[in-house]
Design a protein around this motif. Sequence first.
Motif, PDB file in Angstrom:
ATOM      1  N   ASP A   1     -65.932 -72.727  35.134  1.00 52.16           N
ATOM      2  CA  ASP A   1     -67.190 -73.461  35.314  1.00 52.16           C
ATOM      3  C   ASP A   1     -68.070 -72.809  36.379  1.00 52.16           C
ATOM      4  O   ASP A   1     -69.283 -72.630  36.186  1.00 52.16           O
ATOM      5  CB  ASP A   1     -66.911 -74.921  35.711  1.00 52.16           C
ATOM      6  CG  ASP A   1     -66.334 -75.720  34.549  1.00 52.16           C
ATOM      7  OD1 ASP A   1     -66.484 -75.253  33.399  1.00 52.16           O
ATOM      8  OD2 ASP A   1     -65.747 -76.783  34.788  1.00 52.16           O
ATOM      9  N   SER A   2     -67.450 -72.439  37.502  1.00 48.16           N
ATOM     10  CA  SER A   2     -68.275 -71.856  38.572  1.00 48.16           C
ATOM     11  C   SER A   2     -68.755 -70.458  38.194  1.00 48.16           C
ATOM     12  O   SER A   2     -69.842 -70.043  38.584  1.00 48.16           O
ATOM     13  CB  SER A   2     -67.515 -71.842  39.906  1.00 48.16           C
ATOM     14  OG  SER A   2     -66.333 -71.099  39.810  1.00 48.16           O
ATOM     15  N   GLU A   3     -67.947 -69.740  37.426  1.00 47.92           N
ATOM     16  CA  GLU A   3     -68.381 -68.412  36.973  1.00 47.92           C
ATOM     17  C   GLU A   3     -69.576 -68.559  36.017  1.00 47.92           C
ATOM     18  O   GLU A   3     -70.555 -67.817  36.113  1.00 47.92           O
ATOM     19  CB  GLU A   3     -67.216 -67.679  36.296  1.00 47.92           C
ATOM     20  CG  GLU A   3     -67.554 -66.290  35.736  1.00 47.92           C
ATOM     21  CD  GLU A   3     -67.803 -65.221  36.798  1.00 47.92           C
ATOM     22  OE1 GLU A   3     -68.164 -65.571  37.933  1.00 47.92           O
ATOM     23  OE2 GLU A   3     -67.676 -64.032  36.470  1.00 47.92           O
ATOM     24  N   GLU A   4     -69.509 -69.537  35.134  1.00 47.29           N
ATOM     25  CA  GLU A   4     -70.628 -69.790  34.216  1.00 47.29           C
ATOM     26  C   GLU A   4     -71.895 -70.139  34.989  1.00 47.29           C
ATOM     27  O   GLU A   4     -72.986 -69.631  34.696  1.00 47.29           O
ATOM     28  CB  GLU A   4     -70.279 -70.961  33.282  1.00 47.29           C
ATOM     29  CG  GLU A   4     -69.677 -70.538  31.973  1.00 47.29           C
ATOM     30  CD  GLU A   4     -69.351 -71.745  31.099  1.00 47.29           C
ATOM     31  OE1 GLU A   4     -69.167 -71.531  29.911  1.00 47.29           O
ATOM     32  OE2 GLU A   4     -69.265 -72.884  31.606  1.00 47.29           O
ATOM     33  N   ALA A   5     -71.736 -71.005  35.968  1.00 45.59           N
ATOM     34  CA  ALA A   5     -72.890 -71.442  36.763  1.00 45.59           C
ATOM     35  C   ALA A   5     -73.502 -70.258  37.512  1.00 45.59           C
ATOM     36  O   ALA A   5     -74.726 -70.102  37.582  1.00 45.59           O
ATOM     37  CB  ALA A   5     -72.467 -72.540  37.738  1.00 45.59           C
ATOM     38  N   ARG A   6     -72.621 -69.415  38.071  1.00 39.79           N
ATOM     39  CA  ARG A   6     -73.096 -68.232  38.813  1.00 39.79           C
ATOM     40  C   ARG A   6     -73.868 -67.297  37.879  1.00 39.79           C
ATOM     41  O   ARG A   6     -74.950 -66.799  38.213  1.00 39.79           O
ATOM     42  CB  ARG A   6     -71.888 -67.493  39.400  1.00 39.79           C
ATOM     43  CG  ARG A   6     -72.209 -66.361  40.345  1.00 39.79           C
ATOM     44  CD  ARG A   6     -70.944 -65.631  40.772  1.00 39.79           C
ATOM     45  NE  ARG A   6     -70.330 -64.891  39.683  1.00 39.79           N
ATOM     46  CZ  ARG A   6     -70.725 -63.686  39.275  1.00 39.79           C
ATOM     47  NH1 ARG A   6     -71.720 -63.096  39.883  1.00 39.79           N
ATOM     48  NH2 ARG A   6     -70.143 -63.075  38.261  1.00 39.79           N
ATOM     49  N   LEU A   7     -73.327 -67.106  36.690  1.00 33.60           N
ATOM     50  CA  LEU A   7     -73.975 -66.199  35.737  1.00 33.60           C
ATOM     51  C   LEU A   7     -75.331 -66.732  35.298  1.00 33.60           C
ATOM     52  O   LEU A   7     -76.294 -65.981  35.145  1.00 33.60           O
ATOM     53  CB  LEU A   7     -73.068 -65.978  34.518  1.00 33.60           C
ATOM     54  CG  LEU A   7     -71.798 -65.168  34.815  1.00 33.60           C
ATOM     55  CD1 LEU A   7     -70.805 -65.257  33.651  1.00 33.60           C
ATOM     56  CD2 LEU A   7     -72.137 -63.703  35.099  1.00 33.60           C
ATOM     57  N   LYS A   8     -75.395 -68.046  35.108  1.00 33.10           N
ATOM     58  CA  LYS A   8     -76.670 -68.636  34.664  1.00 33.10           C
ATOM     59  C   LYS A   8     -77.759 -68.387  35.711  1.00 33.10           C
ATOM     60  O   LYS A   8     -78.874 -67.969  35.372  1.00 33.10           O
ATOM     61  CB  LYS A   8     -76.498 -70.144  34.422  1.00 33.10           C
ATOM     62  CG  LYS A   8     -77.781 -70.777  33.880  1.00 33.10           C
ATOM     63  CD  LYS A   8     -77.633 -72.218  33.545  1.00 33.10           C
ATOM     64  CE  LYS A   8     -78.907 -72.814  32.938  1.00 33.10           C
ATOM     65  NZ  LYS A   8     -80.167 -72.276  33.387  1.00 33.10           N
ATOM     66  N   LYS A   9     -77.434 -68.625  36.968  1.00 30.03           N
ATOM     67  CA  LYS A   9     -78.415 -68.408  38.033  1.00 30.03           C
ATOM     68  C   LYS A   9     -78.855 -66.943  38.064  1.00 30.03           C
ATOM     69  O   LYS A   9     -80.040 -66.625  38.239  1.00 30.03           O
ATOM     70  CB  LYS A   9     -77.796 -68.767  39.394  1.00 30.03           C
ATOM     71  CG  LYS A   9     -77.761 -70.249  39.673  1.00 30.03           C
ATOM     72  CD  LYS A   9     -77.220 -70.485  41.076  1.00 30.03           C
ATOM     73  CE  LYS A   9     -76.898 -71.957  41.273  1.00 30.03           C
ATOM     74  NZ  LYS A   9     -76.098 -72.185  42.461  1.00 30.03           N
ATOM     75  N   LEU A  10     -77.896 -66.072  37.887  1.00 30.92           N
ATOM     76  CA  LEU A  10     -78.171 -64.636  37.952  1.00 30.92           C
ATOM     77  C   LEU A  10     -79.087 -64.194  36.803  1.00 30.92           C
ATOM     78  O   LEU A  10     -80.063 -63.462  36.997  1.00 30.92           O
ATOM     79  CB  LEU A  10     -76.832 -63.900  37.863  1.00 30.92           C
ATOM     80  CG  LEU A  10     -76.649 -62.637  38.674  1.00 30.92           C
ATOM     81  CD1 LEU A  10     -76.982 -62.865  40.130  1.00 30.92           C
ATOM     82  CD2 LEU A  10     -75.205 -62.142  38.544  1.00 30.92           C
ATOM     83  N   ILE A  11     -78.760 -64.676  35.617  1.00 32.01           N
ATOM     84  CA  ILE A  11     -79.563 -64.319  34.439  1.00 32.01           C
ATOM     85  C   ILE A  11     -80.974 -64.887  34.573  1.00 32.01           C
ATOM     86  O   ILE A  11     -81.960 -64.203  34.276  1.00 32.01           O
ATOM     87  CB  ILE A  11     -78.887 -64.846  33.148  1.00 32.01           C
ATOM     88  CG1 ILE A  11     -77.504 -64.211  33.011  1.00 32.01           C
ATOM     89  CG2 ILE A  11     -79.783 -64.668  31.935  1.00 32.01           C
ATOM     90  CD1 ILE A  11     -77.276 -63.247  31.933  1.00 32.01           C
ATOM     91  N   ASP A  12     -81.068 -66.125  35.020  1.00 32.21           N
ATOM     92  CA  ASP A  12     -82.394 -66.740  35.206  1.00 32.21           C
ATOM     93  C   ASP A  12     -83.233 -65.890  36.166  1.00 32.21           C
ATOM     94  O   ASP A  12     -84.420 -65.664  35.941  1.00 32.21           O
ATOM     95  CB  ASP A  12     -82.253 -68.162  35.774  1.00 32.21           C
ATOM     96  CG  ASP A  12     -81.744 -69.145  34.724  1.00 32.21           C
ATOM     97  OD1 ASP A  12     -81.723 -68.763  33.531  1.00 32.21           O
ATOM     98  OD2 ASP A  12     -81.341 -70.267  35.099  1.00 32.21           O
ATOM     99  N   HIS A  13     -82.572 -65.432  37.217  1.00 36.48           N
ATOM    100  CA  HIS A  13     -83.278 -64.607  38.209  1.00 36.48           C
ATOM    101  C   HIS A  13     -83.744 -63.293  37.565  1.00 36.48           C
ATOM    102  O   HIS A  13     -84.890 -62.853  37.775  1.00 36.48           O
ATOM    103  CB  HIS A  13     -82.347 -64.324  39.388  1.00 36.48           C
ATOM    104  CG  HIS A  13     -82.919 -63.392  40.398  1.00 36.48           C
ATOM    105  ND1 HIS A  13     -83.885 -63.787  41.311  1.00 36.48           N
ATOM    106  CD2 HIS A  13     -82.697 -62.074  40.633  1.00 36.48           C
ATOM    107  CE1 HIS A  13     -84.214 -62.757  42.065  1.00 36.48           C
ATOM    108  NE2 HIS A  13     -83.510 -61.705  41.675  1.00 36.48           N
TER     109      HIS A  13
END
Lengths: 574, 216
Positions: free
Chosen positions: B123-135
């Motif tokens: 879950d935290s890896e998914e959340a981290r990736l989402k923020k990164l991709i959005d950026h």
Amino acid sequence: MSFKRLIAFLGAFGLAVLLAGHLASAGGPSGPDGSDGIVRGEGCTSILVGKLASTDGSVMTTHTCDCGTCDWTWRHVPAADHKPGSTRKIYHISQYKTWPPSEGLKWDVYKKDSAGLEIPEVAHTYAYHHGMFGYMNEKQVAIGESTIGCQRKLVNPTPAAKLDLTMLTLLGMERAATAREAIQVMGSLAEKYGYGFHDDGEMLAVADPNEAWILEICPAGPLWVPESGKPGAVWCAQRVPDDEVSVCPNESRIGEIDLANKDFFMASPNVVSLAVEMGFYDPQGGKPFNWKKAYSPVNGSAVSTNGRMQRLWRFFDIVAPSKKLKAETPNMDLPFSVKPDKRISVQDVMAMTRDRSYGTPFDPVLGIRGGPFKNPNYYRQTRVIDHGLAEYSTITQSRAGLPDPIGGLVWIAFGSQDTSCYMPLYAGMTEIPKSFMVGDHWTFSRDSVRWAFDYTDFHVQVAYSEAIKDVQAAQAKYEGELIARLPEIDLQAAALLKKKPAEAARFLTGFAINNATTVTNAWWKLGDDLLVKFNRLYLYNVERRGMVRGQPATPEWWKKATRVFDILMEPDKK
Amino acid sequence: MNKRAFWVLAAIAVLGAGWLIAGQALPKAGLPVLTTSAGQSTDVTTLNIVLDEAGIGYDYCDVPTVEMVSDGVGLGGRESGPGFHVESTTDVAKYAAGTPFKTVIFAIGASLKGMGASGLTLDSEEARLKKLIDHCKQKKIFVMAVHIGGESKRGPAGSDNERMIDAVAPYADYIVVTKDSNKDGRFTKIAGPKKIPLTEIEYALNLVDIIKQVLQ
């Protein structure tokens, strides 16, 4: 601050400084996370004993399979004849992967992970017993294992690498009648079809009734492709001198090599060239090629890592105290093997696998580390040989002078070695106990042998220093009496083998299964007994059924330690 | 269709295929580049070795945050520590510390062991990736997704690996996968509707030439 609080504070401060020192160097100069460019494991210990170093002339290897969450189930694979043109399917078998029981047991469902390769099958494959790896085949070829890690650039997790380590050991079991053959089989297949995928730098202890070898193997990097014509692995093997012993505690052990000495060294053709190509070795540097320095270097010693890398030194300290090897010596400089001060028995090896470095500077129960009942499982800074997380441990014995089905033994202890009991399987058995074939970490099962040993182990933790005595008494009974009885069983089996081989196989199978059942039942009962005896941390005298309950003696030093902390935690008086 | 037209069309098809194979149709991305993992498998090491082989310097971090990506080349001078790894081979003579990244390459592959070492859950890896991709999208940083672990490092819908694929691949500007990673057409199905260029390769080695063409 009162004087007594000052003293308590200084004591606690000193303890904190000591602890900080431990923690600061916990990662060490070469962390297991690969921060030094080396991909490293810290899972298993493998001991090797040459035939002239053992009391009974047997060649021994060990493996502590101590992943902590891995599969512990075993299988027997029968011998088979294969028609010309038939093929052997290759599977990716991860050491770590498990399946929930709803999907099936590992050795029933691993074939879902095809490597997409079929290789030519040999005319005849030998029977063998395996768990995480192949351990003993019907020709007394035996294997133990330890992950050593390798230079990061060598790791090949791509599908081009078709063979993982477990698959290699199964193929070695199926195709080899000697240790040297097993090394050649595994090495050549790894070269041809590529090694890696789930695994990287690995050590195998490969033995037969005459020899013990250390085989170390690494992938050839992720850019390897079979069409290159280059080997898809790099490997090297060194024989342990017959009158010596060696060990691999997750560190490469092979140093300088002499390939002209074929009785002691074997290697893949790229053993030096790949190191040069990858920049791990400079032939112009004026130093001879050194396998471990090139492919799997480590920094540090038992002392410099505060015990994290103390198993190598500790092993030599146990078997050859006269050598006075120093714990400060960098592990890379410790010898490949040593002649033990005295010949080693299988019971000595069992004791070594249970070693917790008591009485050394790395003692896990030194001071207050183990609590009032000296429990070595609280303090994990020191990585000792007996790992509380072990799935199981093996000791193989390949015994010359006995027919192969009788000479080959693999002793298995499920769970942590200190609270478990070694049970032998003969090479000539045609089936193994059903309780060895089932179970996993997440579902308690009285059908699974491992849970019997975990059941006892769990109840030992309550008052370790007291409860372990009962376990040791049971080990002395069930291991000691069995070892004393084995020569008689060997003779009976040998007599049967001459007349009726099938009956001999049934006899060996029946004997070993019966013993395993007896031991397993004894450990279920031992767990029950410990539950009663130490119930609610009291000592119940079961035989006398007295009204008075004793308490396990709490040592004076523990009472003092608690007083120190009581003083330290007192609120300041205003 | 007469014979002449047939041969002309055939020639166009062959030349076209050759043009594609030669990589002329590959998208172009810029330097400097950051490499990272989606799922903490060892495939990111392969990716870094591919860039080494291609002779392209890079910054690497196993668990970069948006702040770190914003810090550009050198990742703000951060150093490796337990469960956190950074490395920089970017040519600082060309791209000084702090130069914004123009490309981020994600090596997709879930490893519970790897995530555990980094203190991450799925879950935290998914959340981290989402923020990164959005950026990356916001800053118009080119996102390249690679899956080179093969069929064995895939899984059923909802499995660890598939969740990592879903976290990155649909948002990529370019996807490269080994053929056996895409045996079930999963990446084709993701790329098709979104018109994301997709290249299938046989081995990780083939990624070297692609990287050279995309980044140089």
